[in-house]
Each structure stands twice: as structure tokens, then as C-alpha cells.
Design a protein around this motif. Structure first.
Motif, PDB file in Angstrom:
ATOM      1  N   GLY A   1      97.391 -42.927 -78.005  1.00  0.00           N
ATOM      2  CA  GLY A   1      95.156 -43.528 -77.759  1.00  0.00           C
ATOM      3  C   GLY A   1      95.687 -44.216 -76.877  1.00  0.00           C
ATOM      4  N   VAL A   2      94.826 -43.760 -75.343  1.00  0.00           N
ATOM      5  CA  VAL A   2      94.739 -44.461 -74.548  1.00  0.00           C
ATOM      6  C   VAL A   2      94.296 -45.817 -73.720  1.00  0.00           C
ATOM      7  N   SER A   3      93.151 -45.725 -74.336  1.00  0.00           N
ATOM      8  CA  SER A   3      92.339 -47.145 -74.020  1.00  0.00           C
ATOM      9  C   SER A   3      91.145 -46.827 -75.232  1.00  0.00           C
ATOM     10  N   CYS A   4      90.288 -48.492 -75.549  1.00  0.00           N
ATOM     11  CA  CYS A   4      89.410 -48.155 -75.869  1.00  0.00           C
ATOM     12  C   CYS A   4      88.787 -49.355 -75.360  1.00  0.00           C
ATOM     13  N   ILE A   5      86.725 -49.538 -75.799  1.00  0.00           N
ATOM     14  CA  ILE A   5      86.098 -50.710 -75.658  1.00  0.00           C
ATOM     15  C   ILE A   5      85.779 -51.300 -77.098  1.00  0.00           C
TER      16      ILE A   5
ATOM     17  N   ALA B   1      84.550 -41.969 -81.175  1.00  0.00           N
ATOM     18  CA  ALA B   1      83.583 -42.605 -81.492  1.00  0.00           C
ATOM     19  C   ALA B   1      83.822 -43.318 -83.183  1.00  0.00           C
ATOM     20  N   LYS B   2      83.673 -44.932 -83.101  1.00  0.00           N
ATOM     21  CA  LYS B   2      82.963 -44.757 -84.634  1.00  0.00           C
ATOM     22  C   LYS B   2      82.305 -46.190 -84.499  1.00  0.00           C
ATOM     23  N   LEU B   3      81.252 -45.998 -85.699  1.00  0.00           N
ATOM     24  CA  LEU B   3      80.068 -47.284 -86.083  1.00  0.00           C
ATOM     25  C   LEU B   3      80.638 -48.204 -86.222  1.00  0.00           C
ATOM     26  N   GLY B   4      79.953 -49.187 -85.445  1.00  0.00           N
ATOM     27  CA  GLY B   4      80.343 -50.543 -86.763  1.00  0.00           C
ATOM     28  C   GLY B   4      80.818 -51.520 -85.752  1.00  0.00           C
ATOM     29  N   PRO B   5      80.989 -52.780 -85.795  1.00  0.00           N
ATOM     30  CA  PRO B   5      81.072 -54.018 -85.730  1.00  0.00           C
ATOM     31  C   PRO B   5      82.066 -54.733 -85.788  1.00  0.00           C
ATOM     32  N   TRP B   6      83.087 -53.610 -85.352  1.00  0.00           N
ATOM     33  CA  TRP B   6      85.000 -54.296 -85.557  1.00  0.00           C
ATOM     34  C   TRP B   6      85.308 -53.907 -83.787  1.00  0.00           C
ATOM     35  N   SER B   7      86.231 -54.620 -83.786  1.00  0.00           N
ATOM     36  CA  SER B   7      87.364 -54.141 -82.685  1.00  0.00           C
ATOM     37  C   SER B   7      87.805 -52.871 -82.652  1.00  0.00           C
ATOM     38  N   CYS B   8      87.711 -52.126 -81.530  1.00  0.00           N
ATOM     39  CA  CYS B   8      88.332 -50.733 -81.296  1.00  0.00           C
ATOM     40  C   CYS B   8      90.125 -50.512 -81.616  1.00  0.00           C
ATOM     41  N   SER B   9      89.881 -49.347 -82.082  1.00  0.00           N
ATOM     42  CA  SER B   9      91.632 -49.263 -81.935  1.00  0.00           C
ATOM     43  C   SER B   9      91.714 -47.919 -81.329  1.00  0.00           C
TER      44      SER B   9
END
Length: 128
Positions: free
Chosen positions: A50-54, A101-109
Motif C-alpha cells: 500500500g502506497v497511499s489512499c484517499i 477502489a471500495k465503495l462505502g462511507p469509511w476511511s480508506c485502508s
């Protein structure tokens, strides 16, 4: 069909910069801003990292320690695109870079198993 396509990879000298893009298409009832987007990389013989996520919820960003201060993730929801600006590139940044990508109202991982959708990848090579 929902698709994510990376672009912007290439060959760059150490200390140089590249900007990767992750463009999405095929949305039906949902919208791009509902998706958490992550950038991952995989070098030959190594595990996917994992490098980065938003995050979709509030735009919170996370970075791997190895890229903090050098890489910046951002998103333009109007263009259905997430960017990864990579500065001060090092030979150890050489890898195939993927967006996910992942659908949903969460913090990314930064855990690759958390994501549902993947692009095909773009090669980044840092070499003199």
C-alpha cells in the motif's frame, strides 16, 4: 461495467517526478466520490504494498512511511479521477502501480485485501 484505468507511468531518473492517474467509468447508481481509492505497488518478487489512499467520507489521506513527504494523493470527482503525484523518485520506487477502489462511507485502508476493484497497473521505472 465499472472500470478503473491507471496511466502516467514511465521511465524517470532518480530525483524526478511522475503523476499517475486513476480514471473510473461505468458508474450506474453510485458516484465516484462514494469510493475510497488506494494506490498500491508491486515490485518483482515482492508483495503488493500500500502506497497511499484517499477516503470517500471526508477526503482523509494516508501514506506509507516510505513515501511520506514525497508522494501526494488527490482526487477530482468531477473528472472521476484520482492522482498520485510522485516527487523525488528513487530506484526503490520502481514497481507496477495499481489503483484500487471500495465503495462505502469509511476511511480508506492501505491493506490491499480491503479493496474490491482493481485497475490493470502502470509501470514506473526509476533509473539513471
Amino acid at each position: 461495467q465499472l472500470q478503473f484505468v491507471e496511466s502516467g507511468g514511465g521511465l524517470v531518473q532518480p530525483g524526478g517526478s511522475l503523476r499517475l492517474s486513476c480514471a473510473a467509468s461505468g458508474f450506474t447508481l453510485d458516484h465516484y466520490d462514494h469510493y475510497n481509492i488506494g494506490w498500491f505497488r508491486q515490485a518483482p518478487g515482492k508483495e503488493r504494498e500500500g502506497v497511499s489512499c484517499i477516503s470517500s467520507s471526508d477526503g482523509t489521506t494516508y501514506y506509507a512511511d516510505s513515501v511520506k513527504g514525497r508522494f501526494t494523493i488527490s482526487r477530482d470527482n468531477a473528472k472521476n479521477t484520482v492522482y498520485l503525484q510522485m516527487n523525488s523518485l528513487r530506484p526503490e520506487d520502481t514497481a507496477v502501480y495499481y489503483c484500487a477502489a471500495k465503495l462505502g462511507p469509511w476511511s480508506c485502508s492501505l491493506l490491499y485485501k480491503w479493496y474490491d476493484y482493481w485497475g490493470q497497473g502502470t509501470q514506473v521505472t526509476v533509473s539513471s
